[in-house]
Design a protein around this motif. Structure first.
Motif, PDB file in Angstrom:
ATOM      1  N   ARG A 303     -16.020  14.002  28.547  1.00  0.00           N
ATOM      2  CA  ARG A 303     -15.278  15.080  29.219  1.00  0.00           C
ATOM      3  C   ARG A 303     -13.779  14.810  29.165  1.00  0.00           C
ATOM      4  NH1 ARG A 303     -19.055  16.793  34.450  1.00  0.00           N
ATOM      5  NH2 ARG A 303     -20.945  17.181  33.204  1.00  0.00           N
ATOM      6  N   GLN A 304     -13.401  13.542  29.354  1.00  0.00           N
ATOM      7  CA  GLN A 304     -11.989  13.189  29.218  1.00  0.00           C
ATOM      8  C   GLN A 304     -11.583  13.163  27.750  1.00  0.00           C
ATOM      9  OE1 GLN A 304      -9.569  12.856  31.508  1.00  0.00           O
ATOM     10  NE2 GLN A 304      -8.209  12.687  29.718  1.00  0.00           N
ATOM     11  N   ALA A 305     -12.467  12.670  26.892  1.00  0.00           N
ATOM     12  CA  ALA A 305     -12.157  12.612  25.462  1.00  0.00           C
ATOM     13  C   ALA A 305     -11.942  14.010  24.887  1.00  0.00           C
ATOM     14  CB  ALA A 305     -13.276  11.902  24.709  1.00  0.00           C
ATOM     15  N   ALA A 306     -12.665  14.982  25.440  1.00  0.00           N
ATOM     16  CA  ALA A 306     -12.512  16.356  24.944  1.00  0.00           C
ATOM     17  C   ALA A 306     -11.121  16.897  25.211  1.00  0.00           C
ATOM     18  CB  ALA A 306     -13.563  17.260  25.583  1.00  0.00           C
ATOM     19  N   LEU A 307     -10.479  16.409  26.270  1.00  0.00           N
ATOM     20  CA  LEU A 307      -9.116  16.858  26.555  1.00  0.00           C
ATOM     21  C   LEU A 307      -8.136  16.305  25.529  1.00  0.00           C
ATOM     22  CD1 LEU A 307      -9.044  16.388  30.449  1.00  0.00           C
ATOM     23  CD2 LEU A 307      -9.521  18.474  29.156  1.00  0.00           C
ATOM     24  N   ASP A 308      -8.465  15.114  24.999  1.00  0.00           N
ATOM     25  CA  ASP A 308      -7.591  14.482  24.009  1.00  0.00           C
ATOM     26  C   ASP A 308      -7.900  14.953  22.593  1.00  0.00           C
ATOM     27  OD1 ASP A 308      -6.497  12.987  26.106  1.00  0.00           O
ATOM     28  OD2 ASP A 308      -8.030  11.418  25.880  1.00  0.00           O
ATOM     29  N   ARG A 309      -9.165  15.299  22.338  1.00  0.00           N
ATOM     30  CA  ARG A 309      -9.569  15.687  20.979  1.00  0.00           C
ATOM     31  C   ARG A 309     -10.338  17.011  21.009  1.00  0.00           C
ATOM     32  NH1 ARG A 309     -12.730  10.826  20.836  1.00  0.00           N
ATOM     33  NH2 ARG A 309     -14.180  11.895  19.415  1.00  0.00           N
ATOM     34  N   PRO A 310      -9.715  18.079  21.546  1.00  0.00           N
ATOM     35  CA  PRO A 310     -10.449  19.355  21.578  1.00  0.00           C
ATOM     36  C   PRO A 310     -10.644  19.883  20.161  1.00  0.00           C
ATOM     37  CG  PRO A 310      -8.157  19.711  22.157  1.00  0.00           C
ATOM     38  CD  PRO A 310      -8.339  18.220  22.056  1.00  0.00           C
ATOM     39  N   GLY A 311     -11.803  20.441  19.913  1.00  0.00           N
ATOM     40  CA  GLY A 311     -12.105  20.931  18.570  1.00  0.00           C
ATOM     41  C   GLY A 311     -12.814  22.266  18.571  1.00  0.00           C
ATOM     42  N   PRO A 312     -12.959  22.872  17.397  1.00  0.00           N
ATOM     43  CA  PRO A 312     -13.587  24.191  17.271  1.00  0.00           C
ATOM     44  C   PRO A 312     -15.104  24.102  17.296  1.00  0.00           C
ATOM     45  CG  PRO A 312     -12.937  23.394  15.105  1.00  0.00           C
ATOM     46  CD  PRO A 312     -12.478  22.354  16.092  1.00  0.00           C
ATOM     47  N   CYS A 313     -15.714  25.278  17.322  1.00  0.00           N
ATOM     48  CA  CYS A 313     -17.170  25.395  17.293  1.00  0.00           C
ATOM     49  C   CYS A 313     -17.542  26.395  16.198  1.00  0.00           C
ATOM     50  CB  CYS A 313     -17.714  25.867  18.633  1.00  0.00           C
ATOM     51  SG  CYS A 313     -17.223  24.854  20.048  1.00  0.00           S
ATOM     52  N   PRO A 314     -17.362  26.037  14.931  1.00  0.00           N
ATOM     53  CA  PRO A 314     -17.583  27.012  13.849  1.00  0.00           C
ATOM     54  C   PRO A 314     -19.047  27.410  13.733  1.00  0.00           C
ATOM     55  CG  PRO A 314     -17.230  24.810  12.953  1.00  0.00           C
ATOM     56  CD  PRO A 314     -16.943  24.720  14.416  1.00  0.00           C
TER      57      PRO A 314
END
Length: 703
Positions: A303-314
């Motif tokens: 959850r914290q890592a997602a803030l640093d490495r947000p990515g797409p959902c193709p």
């Protein structure tokens, strides 16, 4: 006018549980609840069958305490009763014995505003609302700044209060309004332009790119958007149905380990303004259950890592749509599928509303199957696509009262290709026979209860959102020339499309506007008798805009002639005479009746044609464009030797500029084509020279 009191009737007093809406006023197919008399709110949806209007509700807590019960009884009587025939005989034909739900709500809202005004002045009962007090309130409303038509409607609502108070089971005793005996003129502000003919057309610089984006979305992007939405729903369903097993947990851990090892972006979405794990997308991708995704990502710090490495959902669908020759997306994202569906529905609305001339409510009432493919005739020729629609605004029953369920238009609308394409896209979004803008299909969050279409109000909001989305797309791709500029008259809304269509048809010779859509063909179709013959069609608006274009043309010519502009050609003298009539029309708001008078006045038959750099001063007997077979010219078929031609100095300057452009093109084109371009340039210069040899002005005394 002599006041006509209501006749005596059998008076009814409702009880707390008495239904607000009588059975005979409940529309067919309504099975929902009916409000009771003592309820704090009275929804009027049981009386409304128009799918495109906002449902009206009367909220009694908004009324002053001292007037609430008196006005509640009068309102119940208004809903359940009718104006007596003896009263209607002395009224304008527009008065009806019953009102539609929206009008009912407006009428009772006017009563609420009166009650608030009375309360502020220490008056707490209808019996103390005398004729003198009503006169003071009438002057207050007159001086409030509201338009004349609005004030007149409010005064009529107070007249209804007077009548229905007398018809109730316990009259409150409000006095007769003074405008019923002394006339209404003293209680009305000065007339101001209003109605459809006074609505500003959408500016050309705004409408052009807006239409470009709407048609592009329908014809280029729709297959990708529909496929993306289907895949989005499949992903959600798969995620919801996944069962937690050791194998699914292992697959999820493997996906997370690969992502972390390569420092790849983590699939994320936005929730309540926050970046968070795209749980459903990851669950469908890995086969894990939603609970496994949320617990495992929490335990491993994603959850914290997602803030640093947000990515797409193709989404795993191919992208076929093109934008300026390249794919408009590398991939459609899971998180944007719903937004794109919303924009697609809005684009379809814009295309249909603008390119047919339907009123917004009529567009909202269209159903799947309304525009079938035409059957070929015996010779194999395929006719035009026609749209069967339901008219709401002018629908009346045998007594002249409004029918909220509408009625089928007696003559269908003609549909050109972009409209047919938009309808076909909408038919992919809804079930057969359903409303094309059914809110269950278009309100993707499912937050609104009830039935029917997206409301016209909602569509107005979505049009503005579509502009924002299209501009964001254009900016992101460096397409500054594709940005939709703000309209100088404010919000685009929904009501202005119809007026704008008439404006563009009337003022674009040859019928060409954005994307070379054939408005000329549409105008021909309308005039041929589809929407033109139908009540509530666009024919009157077309006449008004054509008349305005004519007056603008002669007014501009008159101003230019007074400034010393020269004019030549066989019809020059007739053009000067027509221009001299312009001052009598300057600043006039033209009505449909005046428009018909202008269009049938042979002295005003002046048409500017920028495409051919000439002016047609039409006279049927002299016309060569169609050998005098029509009452108006075919501006796309101008014949150089026609006796209806006139040219001004401005046209001559344009001829020289066009000649120069052709010569420049000829320098880069070898062979016969280059020679033809030079020949055309020479011909244009000869026409300009001929104009200057024969030109005349007002100062020459030829007028």
């Amino acid at each position: 006018m002599t006041a006509t009191p209501a006749p005596g009737i059998t008076r009814v007093l409702p009880g707390p549980d008495t239904p607000v809406v009588p059975a005979h006023r409940i529309v067919n197919g309504y099975t929902g609840p009916i409000a009771r008399y003592a309820a704090p709110a009275w929804p009027l949806i049981p009386m409304n069958a128009n799918p495109g209007v906002t449902h009206s509700t009367i909220h009694w807590l908004a009324f002053p305490d001292s007037f609430r019960e008196e006005l509640r009884l009068a309102a119940w009587t208004l809903i359940n009763g009718e104006l007596p025939a003896v009263f209607l005989r002395e009224r304008h034909p527009t008065w009806r014995s019953r009102q539609a739900p929206k009008a009912l709500c407006q009428t009772i809202g006017t009563w609420c505003r009166l009650a608030v005004w009375l309360t502020d002045r220490g008056i707490t009962t209808l019996s103390d609302c005398t004729t003198q007090v009503l006169g003071e309130y009438g002057h207050h409303v007159r001086d409030s700044g509201a338009a004349r038509i609005t004030v007149h409607s409010m005064l009529s609502s107070l007249t209804r209060l007077w009548v229905f108070d007398q018809l109730s089971g316990r009259p409150g005793g409000i006095d007769c309004p003074p405008w019923e005996t002394a006339g209404v003129d003293d209680y009305l502000p000065a007339a101001t332009p209003g109605g459809e003919n006074a609505t500003e057309a959408i500016a050309e610089q705004t409408m052009g790119p807006l239409l470009v984006w709407a048609i592009r979305t329908v014809e280029e992007f729709s297959d990708d958007i529909l496929s993306a939405w289907a895949e989005h729903n499949r992903v959600r369903a798969a995620a919801a149905s996944n069962i937690a097993t050791p194998a699914s947990r292992a697959a999820l851990r493997a996906f997370m380990d690969r992502t972390d090892a390569d420092r790849l972006p983590i699939p994320t979405t936005q929730w309540l303004g926050r970046t968070t794990i795209a749980g459903a997308y990851i669950a469908a991708l890995t086969g894990a259950s939603l609970s496994q995704v949320y617990s495992t990502t929490r335990d491993h710090g994603w959850r914290q890592a997602a803030l640093d490495r947000p990515g797409p959902c193709p989404l795993s669908i191919p992208v076929a749509g093109q934008l300026c020759g390249t794919p408009w997306r590398e991939a459609v994202d899971y998180t944007e599928a719903g937004l794109l569906m919303r924009q697609l529905g809005t684009a379809c609305f814009i295309v249909i509303a603008y390119l047919t001339g339907m009123r917004p409510g009529e567009v909202a009432g269209l159903r799947s199957g309304c525009c079938p493919d035409p059957e070929p005739d015996s010779a194999g020729r395929t006719g035009r696509h026609l749209i069967t629609s339901t008219v709401y605004k002018t629908a009346r029953d045998e007594d002249g009262n409004h029918r909220s369920e509408g009625e089928v238009r007696d003559v269908p609308w003609v549909a050109i290709a972009p409209v047919v394409n938009a309808i076909r896209v909408l038919e992919c979004m809804v079930a057969p026979g359903q409303l094309l803008f059914d809110h269950h299909a278009h309100d993707l969050r499912g937050t609104r209860a009830g039935t029917g279409s997206l409301t016209v109000h909602t569509m107005g909001i979505r049009v503005e959102d579509f502009v924002t989305w299209a501009n964001r797309e254009a900016t992101a791709r460096g397409l500054a020339h594709e940005v939709i500029p703000p309209d100088p008259h404010g919000r685009i809304g929904t009501e202005r499309f119809r007026r704008s269509l008439a404006w563009h048809i009337a003022r674009r010779p040859g019928g060409l506007v954005a994307l070379a859509i054939q408005y000329g063909h549409l105008r021909t179709s309308v005039a041929a008798g589809y929407a033109a013959r139908s009540r509530d069609g666009i024919h009157d608006l077309l006449d008004v805009e054509t008349a305005r274009a004519t007056i603008d043309t002669v007014a501009d010519l008159n101003a230019a002639l007074e400034d010393g502009l020269g004019i030549s050609g066989p019809a020059a003298r007739r053009a000067i005479k027509a221009a001299a009539t312009a001052p009598q029309y300057t600043g006039t708001l033209i009505t449909a009746r005046q428009a018909r008078h202008i269009l049938t006045n042979p002295r005003l038959a002046v048409y500017d044609n920028p495409h051919t750099l000439l002016m047609c001063v039409y006279k049927r007997a002299k016309a060569l464009c169609h050998r005098g077979l029509k009452d108006t010219p075919s501006l796309d078929q101008c014949v150089p030797g026609c006796a209806n031609i006139a040219r001004t100095d401005q046209h001559a300057a344009g001829l020289r500029l066009r000649a120069t452009s052709l010569e420049q093109q000829a320098d880069h084109v070898p062979g016969p084509l280059g020679e033809r371009l030079r020949g055309n340039a020479t011909r244009l210069r000869d026409l300009a020279d001929a104009h200057h040899r024969t030109r005349t002005t007002l100062q020459d005394g030829t007028a």
